[in-house]
Design an enzyme around this catalytic site. Structure first.
Site, PDB file in Angstrom:
ATOM      1  N   GLU A 139      80.060  -2.116  10.709  1.00 42.58           N
ATOM      2  CA  GLU A 139      81.427  -1.777  11.098  1.00 42.58           C
ATOM      3  C   GLU A 139      82.398  -2.703  10.363  1.00 42.58           C
ATOM      4  O   GLU A 139      82.130  -3.886  10.185  1.00 42.58           O
ATOM      5  CB  GLU A 139      81.547  -1.976  12.617  1.00 42.58           C
ATOM      6  CG  GLU A 139      82.941  -1.894  13.199  1.00 42.58           C
ATOM      7  CD  GLU A 139      82.983  -2.333  14.655  1.00 42.58           C
ATOM      8  OE1 GLU A 139      83.846  -1.842  15.383  1.00 42.58           O
ATOM      9  OE2 GLU A 139      82.130  -3.181  15.060  1.00 42.58           O
TER      10      GLU A 139
ATOM     11  N   LYS B 280      85.507   5.843  15.644  1.00 38.41           N
ATOM     12  CA  LYS B 280      85.008   5.215  16.878  1.00 38.41           C
ATOM     13  C   LYS B 280      85.756   5.730  18.111  1.00 38.41           C
ATOM     14  O   LYS B 280      86.983   5.688  18.168  1.00 38.41           O
ATOM     15  CB  LYS B 280      85.158   3.702  16.753  1.00 38.41           C
ATOM     16  CG  LYS B 280      84.520   2.892  17.882  1.00 38.41           C
ATOM     17  CD  LYS B 280      84.609   1.410  17.545  1.00 38.41           C
ATOM     18  CE  LYS B 280      83.984   0.509  18.587  1.00 38.41           C
ATOM     19  NZ  LYS B 280      84.060  -0.909  18.182  1.00 38.41           N
TER      20      LYS B 280
ATOM     21  N   CYS C 165      79.398   0.457  16.867  1.00 38.82           N
ATOM     22  CA  CYS C 165      79.436  -0.708  17.760  1.00 38.82           C
ATOM     23  C   CYS C 165      79.402  -0.325  19.235  1.00 38.82           C
ATOM     24  O   CYS C 165      78.364   0.043  19.756  1.00 38.82           O
ATOM     25  CB  CYS C 165      80.655  -1.573  17.417  1.00 38.82           C
ATOM     26  SG  CYS C 165      80.545  -3.250  18.114  1.00 38.82           S
TER      27      CYS C 165
END
Length: 601
Positions: free
Chosen positions: A47, A127, A183
């Site tokens: 990320e 995300k 994540c």
């Protein structure tokens, strides 16, 4: 044919706040070369791989903040293109995370999958589950997590995709199925299950995970940093292993790790996990490192066809709470006492989730498509998962607007001719004209499914929510028609007034929006002065204007949209298992028409 592919995680060690972009990019390229020399076919990078993890810092200067984002085409931009050029040169696919700035000025935490052979992006993911807070902690020593400040939640959802040229594509299996997350997404079972439901075989997940953040975690500020880092690493591996197992897929996770600026610790733990949940390979350092493993995708089949055969074993009828309720709603206390006395609540009951989808046809009896679309847009955010609303716009010769009795009858005839032959496909019918429209009575006679108009539905809701209602009408002619309708519904004693906006129905769209909203808001205020505590929007074309009226009249006055009220009224009737009574006014005349040989309509 073999379906074994060699996958790699490119773990990246410390990247300091002052490190030059070129220096970091060169490290990524060297990692890719290392992975290629080991035979990797696809390599995952972390990320926000091109910079330090800047969301830990409060950055007030807009230009300074913008420098951390990638602009334009990620594959050709100066700060990033060398990695993609090297991937194409080596013939190795890559997935890499970065901070994305769009052309419209929005910012996302993003990753892409780059297909080396064609030099194209196969997939992009943004995300969804942003952790942390918008404002920094007052404690200057705290580890901030400001992703909610710097990024918008992703808008692409969790879509799996096929990757060509990695393994032999069989007729039964096709090309390998990949999915991506970033994540914090890995902690949410919903993200994995959405990919699992698409048959995902490999999940890529890059991450930057702090090793010590008691403020973020809500833990003891005196927690030992080494113990905290060990817990963070444990939780990372826990979710990667558990969800790989429960979705019968491989997972690859790549860390940005180490001590940034000698102060900020990010955990390592880059792993490749098999569909049995066991770790196949993991990093041995907290620096730059390649983690690599051969993954036989056919190993996914046993899990997908036995223990986690979703089609055979999932019971979606019991899962509706997962998507209808975002936060925790606890059951009432069983023994709550006030001044030594029970509050009277002794038990509760809950029914099963609805397994049958309720199909409601929203019938716009005029021929203006934008009104149908406005109604659908208004109701969509309020729908539970078991209710689907279909839009119907009357075909010509239906008039473009219903502004009088002639329009009423003409539109009802045109709409009924089109609706009755397809009526068996739907469970209920909402007539989206704010009047006592003739189509309502026609459909109630002809069909057994529940039927209601948006005016009647809005007035039923208004009588429930307040003591006096007012109606915001379009033109003066509408006032007279709606007064008659209110009397017909037996609610004239509760009507504080009906006021005209002096607008034609089509002017709701053709006139400047600011002018229309100002007029409606002024009329709404006048009705409140007349004594109304609930307002109803007197035209289907007003559906998208509810928020402006609510703002004008204040939170103590309720504003009801008849489309939303009607859909939920009908959904409730369908759940009750009720139908239109056929003894009395709504008895069908179909038999009589057929006897007279007048079924030609």
């Amino acid at each position: 044919m073999t379906r074994t592919i060699r996958l790699a995680a490119a773990q990246v060690g410390a990247v300091n706040l002052v490190d030059a972009r070129a220096k970091t990019l060169d490290r990524l390229v060297r990692l890719l070369e290392d992975a290629a020399s080991k035979g990797a076919q696809a390599v995952l990078f972390p990320e926000c791989a091109f910079t330090t993890f800047f969301p830990r810092h409060f950055i007030a200067d807009a230009a300074e903040l913008e420098a951390f984002f990638e602009h334009g085409d990620i594959t050709t931009a100066d700060n990033t293109r060398a990695l993609f050029d090297k991937a194409k040169e080596l013939g190795v696919d890559i997935s890499v995370g970065f901070a994305e700035a769009t052309e419209s000025g929005e910012h996302y935490n993003t990753c892409v999958y780059y297909h080396a052979k064609t030099g194209s992006l196969l997939s992009k993911y943004r995300k969804v589950h942003l952790p942390g807070d918008y404002e920094p902690y007052p404690d200057a020593e705290a580890t901030n997590q400001l992703e909610k400040r710097y990024f918008k939640p992703g808008d692409y959802g969790f879509d799996a995709f096929r990757v060509p040229d990695l393994a032999d594509a069989t007729r039964e299996r096709g090309e390998p199925i990949f999915g991506m997350m970033i994540c914090n997404d890995r902690r949410w079972a919903e993200a994995w299950r959405l990919l699992g439901l698409q048959g995902v075989e490999v999940v890529f997940c890059g991450y930057n995970t702090t090793g010590y953040a008691p403020h973020l975690w809500g833990t003891n500020l005196q927690q030992d940093p080494q113990e905290a880092a060990a817990n963070a690493l444990f939780h990372h591996k826990l979710v990667m292993q558990a969800h790989s197992y429960t979705n019968a897929c491989f997972s690859v996770s790549a860390a940005r790790c180490g001590w940034d600026d000698g102060k900020w610790n990010l955990i390592a733990g880059s792993t490749i996990v098999g569909p049995d949940g066991k770790i196949m390979a993991e990093s041995q350092t907290d620096g730059d490192e390649i983690v690599i493993a051969d993954c036989d995708l056919d190993m996914c089949r046993s899990g997908k066809t036995r223990t986690f055969d979703f089609a055979r074993h999932r019971r979606v009828e019991h899962y509706s709470r997962l998507i209808s309720q975002p936060g925790v709603v606890e059951p009432p206390h069983l023994s709550s006492m006030t001044n030594g006395h029970s509050n009277g609540v002794s038990r509760s009951v809950a029914g099963p989730a609805f397994t049958k989808t309720t199909r409601i046809l929203l019938c716009n009896p005029n021929a203006t498509e934008f009104m149908t679309e406005a109604c659908l847009e208004m109701v969509q955010p309020t729908l539970p998962p078991d209710v689907v609303v279909y839009g119907f716009t009357a075909p010509k010769p239906a008039p473009s607007a219903v502004e009088g009795n002639f329009d009423n009858i003409m539109s009802a005839a045109a709409a009924a001719r089109a609706i009755v032959p397809i009526a068996h496909q739907y469970d209920a019918f909402l007539v989206a004209c704010y009047s006592d429209h003739a189509l309502i009575r026609m459909l109630r006679e002809e069909l057994s499914q529940p039927v209601i108009g948006i005016m009647e539905a809005s007035l039923i809701a208004a009588r429930t929510l307040g003591s006096r209602f007012g109606i915001i009408a379009t033109a003066d002619r509408s006032v007279y028609m709606q007064q008659d309708a209110v009397r017909h519904y037996g609610m004239d004693a509760f009507c504080a007034g009906i006021r005209s906006c002096k607008l034609g129905v089509l002017e709701l769209e053709s006139k400047p929006e600011k002018e229309v909203l100002a007029t409606m808001s002024a009329v709404g205020k006048q009705l409140v002065e007349d004594g109304a505590d609930v307002l109803t929007l007197g035209c289907a074309g007003m559906s998208n204007m509810k928020a402006a009226v609510e703002k004008a009249v204040g939170e103590d006055v309720q504003v009801v949209d008849g489309v939303v009220a009607g859909v939920h009224h009908l959904a409730g009737l369908c759940r009750m298992g009720t139908k239109t009574a056929k003894r009395g006014a709504w008895a069908s005349s179909k038999t009589g028409r057929e006897r007279r040989r007048q079924d030609w309509y």
